[in-house]
Enzyme design. Structure first.
Site, mmCIF file in Angstrom:
data_model
loop_
_atom_site.group_PDB
_atom_site.id
_atom_site.type_symbol
_atom_site.label_atom_id
_atom_site.label_comp_id
_atom_site.label_asym_id
_atom_site.label_seq_id
_atom_site.Cartn_x
_atom_site.Cartn_y
_atom_site.Cartn_z
ATOM 1 N N GLY A 175 0.743 -1.301 0.097
ATOM 2 C CA GLY A 175 0.123 -0.019 0.104
ATOM 3 C C GLY A 175 0.790 1.121 -0.031
ATOM 4 O O GLY A 175 0.357 2.484 -0.327
ATOM 5 N N TYR A 176 2.264 1.199 0.257
ATOM 6 C CA TYR A 176 3.024 2.587 0.315
ATOM 7 C C TYR A 176 2.969 3.303 -0.798
ATOM 8 O O TYR A 176 2.503 4.570 -0.583
ATOM 9 C CB TYR A 176 4.315 2.167 1.010
ATOM 10 C CG TYR A 176 5.023 3.477 1.239
ATOM 11 C CD1 TYR A 176 4.861 3.781 2.568
ATOM 12 C CD2 TYR A 176 6.188 4.057 0.518
ATOM 13 C CE1 TYR A 176 5.625 5.066 2.928
ATOM 14 C CE2 TYR A 176 6.695 5.003 0.741
ATOM 15 C CZ TYR A 176 6.532 5.659 1.978
ATOM 16 O OH TYR A 176 7.180 6.663 2.263
ATOM 17 N N CYS A 177 3.215 2.776 -1.815
ATOM 18 C CA CYS A 177 3.462 3.640 -3.168
ATOM 19 C C CYS A 177 2.188 3.825 -3.559
ATOM 20 O O CYS A 177 1.907 5.175 -4.135
ATOM 21 C CB CYS A 177 4.043 2.678 -4.187
ATOM 22 S SG CYS A 177 5.983 2.509 -3.951
ATOM 23 N N SER A 179 -0.717 4.721 -1.772
ATOM 24 C CA SER A 179 -0.747 5.738 -0.894
ATOM 25 C C SER A 179 -0.063 7.002 -1.328
ATOM 26 O O SER A 179 -0.920 8.142 -1.133
ATOM 27 C CB SER A 179 -0.682 5.438 0.708
ATOM 28 O OG SER A 179 0.867 5.544 0.998
#
Length: 317
Positions: A175-177, A179
């Site tokens: 989910g980091y990228c 987000s």
């Protein structure tokens, strides 16, 4: 001809330098609300702005983090406990801010709170793993912003959203990228909408820095957990050699991270205090010299570079 071109570039650089050094007046009367102040960028920025005489309202996730921050700052700085994933916590913090700023409004909102794990190859994760990161980094940021906007608009202030170089080039699964791409899109639309009310929106895009987000110990334990929860088919496709190489890369993460967090917090401070803040700030030489140029390359070139740089799964074609 070249002489004229050099003179024009030099004049433009000089004018930009002068323009960006124009500072907002009466900073000591302006309130700034910062999320994620337990550690990292948020903690340093809170102390930095406090030393400058601004009225800092620091949001921490834990009481311990709040106490430690208060012990290192002046009596001007005040703290509140905030969990950006919980609506009731955001509503309570918003009311607390309104009571402090009164009719002056909120000059600065810095959305800094964020997490990076679970982080791994997409097939190693499930929907809950993606949602955990998105709830903090994107949905939490959006909800905090929407609640604070009336106060920011009243002050004709600033919104500073912390994105990442991973919001320009997606190198990692999870989910980091996603987000951070979302933060970029939300910030762009927000900047255009709020320009009619005199509110400025800035995006901070740090490279790799030594904060909790890049802790190799945390990433190592998370990666092992994700590998164990992956299906037997996925583990067979990637292979143990791939896992070992991936873990070796994570072990060296700390060595690749810049320890000078002021490179980021100085960008945040400029976005809050300059009369003419930038729309985007790239913090760190890796961001400026590698990730930013990479983001402007044709997609097939970027894909090719990372294809040849990365370790291949056991059953790659």
């Amino acid at each position: 001809m070249w002489l004229y071109l050099v003179a024009l570039v030099g004049l433009w650089t000089l004018l930009r330098w002068y323009r960006e050094r124009q500072v907002v007046s009466h900073l000591q009367d302006k309130y700034v609300f910062i999320t994620g102040c337990d550690s990292g960028f948020g903690n340093l920025l809170a102390r930095q702005l406090d030393r400058r005489g601004m009225r800092v309202l620091a949001a921490c996730l834990t009481e311990k983090g709040a106490e430690e921050l208060r012990s290192k700052t002046s009596d001007r700085l005040e703290t509140v406990i905030l969990d950006v994933t919980k609506t009731e916590s955001i509503v309570a913090a918003t009311q607390w801010v309104k009571e402090h700023v009164g009719n002056r409004g909120l000059w600065g909102l810095v959305n800094n709170a964020g997490i990076s794990i679970p982080l791994g190859r997409n097939e190693w994760l499930n929907k809950k793993d993606f949602a955990k990161v998105l709830d903090v980094n994107l949905l939490g940021l959006i909800e905090v912003t929407l609640n604070m906007l009336p106060s920011v608009r009243k002050a004709r202030g600033r919104v500073v959203n912390v994105s990442s170089v991973m919001g320009r080039v997606s190198l990692l699964g999870g989910g980091y990228c996603i987000s951070k791409y979302g933060v970029e899109a939300f910030s762009d639309s927000l900047r255009r909408e709020l320009s009619y009310f005199g509110v400025k929106v800035a995006i901070i895009e740090p490279g790799y820095f030594k904060t909790g987000v890049c802790s190799n110990a945390t990433h190592l334990s998370s990666a092992k957990l994700l590998w164990d929860q992956a299906s037997s088919e996925v583990r067979e496709i990637y292979g143990e050699k791939y896992l070992a190489s991936y873990l070796t890369h994570l072990k060296s993460l700390d060595q690749k991270c810049n320890e000078d967090l002021t490179l980021v917090t100085d960008c945040m401070e400029h976005a809050l205090t300059s009369c003419h803040p930038r729309t985007r700030y790239s913090a760190g030489w890796d961001a400026k010299l590698f990730y930013l140029p990479l983001s402007y390359l044709p997609t097939f070139l970027t894909d090719a570079i990372f294809y040849w740089m990365s370790v291949k799964p056991a059953k790659a074609l």
